[in-house]
Design an enzyme around this catalytic site. Sequence first.
Site, short mmCIF file in Angstrom:
data_model
loop_
_atom_site.label_atom_id
_atom_site.label_comp_id
_atom_site.label_asym_id
_atom_site.label_seq_id
_atom_site.Cartn_x
_atom_site.Cartn_y
_atom_site.Cartn_z
N TYR A 1 -53.36 9.46 7.62
CA TYR A 1 -54.61 8.82 7.71
C TYR A 1 -55.21 8.79 6.53
O TYR A 1 -55.78 7.89 5.79
CB TYR A 1 -55.52 9.57 8.76
CG TYR A 1 -56.97 9.16 8.57
CD1 TYR A 1 -57.44 7.82 9.10
CD2 TYR A 1 -57.98 10.11 7.90
CE1 TYR A 1 -58.69 7.46 8.96
CE2 TYR A 1 -59.09 9.56 7.77
CZ TYR A 1 -59.61 8.33 8.35
OH TYR A 1 -61.03 7.85 8.29
N LYS B 1 -40.51 31.28 3.62
CA LYS B 1 -41.07 30.83 4.80
C LYS B 1 -40.62 31.86 5.96
O LYS B 1 -39.38 32.83 5.70
CB LYS B 1 -39.91 29.45 5.06
CG LYS B 1 -40.52 28.62 6.12
CD LYS B 1 -41.45 27.64 5.18
CE LYS B 1 -42.13 26.47 6.18
NZ LYS B 1 -42.84 25.52 5.59
N GLY C 1 -51.60 10.74 11.02
CA GLY C 1 -52.20 11.81 11.62
C GLY C 1 -52.97 12.38 10.34
O GLY C 1 -53.49 11.72 9.67
N GLY D 1 -46.95 7.18 11.21
CA GLY D 1 -47.72 8.34 11.45
C GLY D 1 -48.97 8.30 10.86
O GLY D 1 -49.13 8.74 9.51
P1 NAD Z 1 -49.72 15.40 11.94
O1 NAD Z 1 -48.98 16.05 13.23
O2 NAD Z 1 -51.06 15.64 11.67
O3 NAD Z 1 -49.48 14.02 11.82
C1 NAD Z 1 -48.07 13.22 12.31
C2 NAD Z 1 -48.69 11.87 13.03
O4 NAD Z 1 -47.34 11.14 13.32
C3 NAD Z 1 -49.47 12.33 14.19
O5 NAD Z 1 -50.46 11.34 14.36
C4 NAD Z 1 -48.44 11.89 15.50
O6 NAD Z 1 -48.77 11.25 16.69
C5 NAD Z 1 -47.47 10.89 14.64
N1 NAD Z 1 -46.00 10.75 15.07
C6 NAD Z 1 -45.35 11.48 15.79
N2 NAD Z 1 -44.18 10.93 15.98
C7 NAD Z 1 -44.29 9.76 15.66
C8 NAD Z 1 -43.40 8.59 15.75
N3 NAD Z 1 -42.03 8.69 16.18
N4 NAD Z 1 -43.92 7.47 15.18
C9 NAD Z 1 -45.05 7.23 14.46
N5 NAD Z 1 -45.89 8.32 14.67
C10 NAD Z 1 -45.34 9.41 15.07
O7 NAD Z 1 -48.78 16.06 10.71
P2 NAD Z 1 -49.32 15.78 9.25
O8 NAD Z 1 -49.96 17.55 8.90
O9 NAD Z 1 -50.06 14.75 8.93
O10 NAD Z 1 -47.93 16.12 8.46
C11 NAD Z 1 -47.09 14.69 8.47
C12 NAD Z 1 -45.68 14.92 7.63
O11 NAD Z 1 -46.08 15.56 6.37
C13 NAD Z 1 -44.98 16.22 8.27
O12 NAD Z 1 -43.64 15.88 8.32
C14 NAD Z 1 -45.36 17.31 7.65
O13 NAD Z 1 -44.24 18.35 7.56
C15 NAD Z 1 -45.29 16.83 6.23
N6 NAD Z 1 -46.12 17.65 5.26
C16 NAD Z 1 -47.59 17.71 5.69
C17 NAD Z 1 -48.42 18.67 4.76
C18 NAD Z 1 -49.75 18.71 5.03
O14 NAD Z 1 -50.76 18.96 4.18
N7 NAD Z 1 -50.19 18.49 6.15
C19 NAD Z 1 -47.73 18.98 3.44
C20 NAD Z 1 -46.35 18.68 3.18
C21 NAD Z 1 -45.63 17.89 3.93
#
Ligand code: NAD
Length: 344
Positions: free
Chosen positions: A183, A80, A179, A177
């Site tokens: 979604y 990382k 996002g 969440g």
């Molecule tokens: P993202 O930022 O697109 O989505 C996160 C969502 O959570 C957003 O819509 C945000 O508004 C919402 N949010 C923030 N604070 C909140 C709260 N207190 N209560 C409710 N909702 C809240 O991020 P993402 O890419 O969807 O990732 C989500 C999680 O999954 C993160 O922890 C990330 O590290 C983990 N993750 C993501 C991936 C990936 O492929 N994107 C892979 C492994 C792990």
Amino acid sequence: MISFDTLVSHGFGSAHVFVDPCSGLRSVIAIHNTRHGAAIGGSRFVSYLSDEAAWLDAIRLARGMAYKAAVAGLPLGGGKAVIMKPAGEFNREALFEAFGRAVESLGGAYVTCEDSGTGTADMDTVRRVTRYAMGSTAGSGDPSPLTAFGVRRGIEAAVAAKLGRDSVDGIHVAIQGVGHVGYYLAKELADRGARLTVADVNAENLDRAVRELGATAVSPEAIHAVACDVFAPCALGAPVNDTTLPQLACAIIAGAANNVLAEPRHGQALADRGILYAPDYAINSGGLINVAFEYRPEGYNAAEVHAKVSAVYETMATIFERSASIGRLPHEVADAMAEERIYG
Ligand code: NAD
């Protein structure tokens, strides 16, 4: 102060510090190991309160990547990078080019990709000076749908282990969440008959899940306490903590978020309450699997990626079975599986 002992206690590896006074680059690239392949892991570009906080973040995150790759059975190590976001004005392209030169100097031991604060445009800049970067616009694109697919498969394994059900049809899932990953996860589950309750601090994201998927919305403060079969954290780290723990009303915790347990002792507290916990780095490996296939010399193959991500079901089922048979917590079993693969 970060010491050699800090590195040893995290099972390292090496940590490389880079500065470039012209662009303002201050970066740490942490490589947990390269025993099974390159250390692939994202570049985090955020503000840190101190140098030590940045170092520790890099070390912890690299270890997490190594364990994630190992449990998923990928031919990778774990690494990382953190890049300290400059306080004042800065030239983003110059900074990411300097970072790319740092990555290049490691000769492929570390391969970078997107993470918090970085995007495909930054990876395009990095690619100008090194080939050791994934997630550029020329790559396979947003990994979130694959991460969500893997999480859905992991939820199916958890539902089978805990509730004796062979599908998510009729299962009530509360998603924190909606996002990128949340979604797509909601969609995967809704398509298979699950009932959804969702929360998000972003009104647009929340409305989309309600409108398109028929989910019920609750406030962000209430989502962890919804009486449901599965609580799926897909937002921030540490959703299971001293405050939320007594309020949880689910049978299973399984979501995409990293660092779900605020502290390891919360794993025991969940077990004491009869809640099955799906270890975060084991269930959310779909995105890393995607990147691993993008990097391999044979080239990307969507069908193979799909099959490998689908196997998150079997990985989770193995973790739950071992946990039940040897009486250890699921996250301890996942750690042991990872260590067996890395060091065995
Ligand atoms: P993202 O930022 O697109 O989505 C996160 C969502 O959570 C957003 O819509 C945000 O508004 C919402 N949010 C923030 N604070 C909140 C709260 N207190 N209560 C409710 N909702 C809240 O991020 P993402 O890419 O969807 O990732 C989500 C999680 O999954 C993160 O922890 C990330 O590290 C983990 N993750 C993501 C991936 C990936 O492929 N994107 C892979 C492994 C792990």
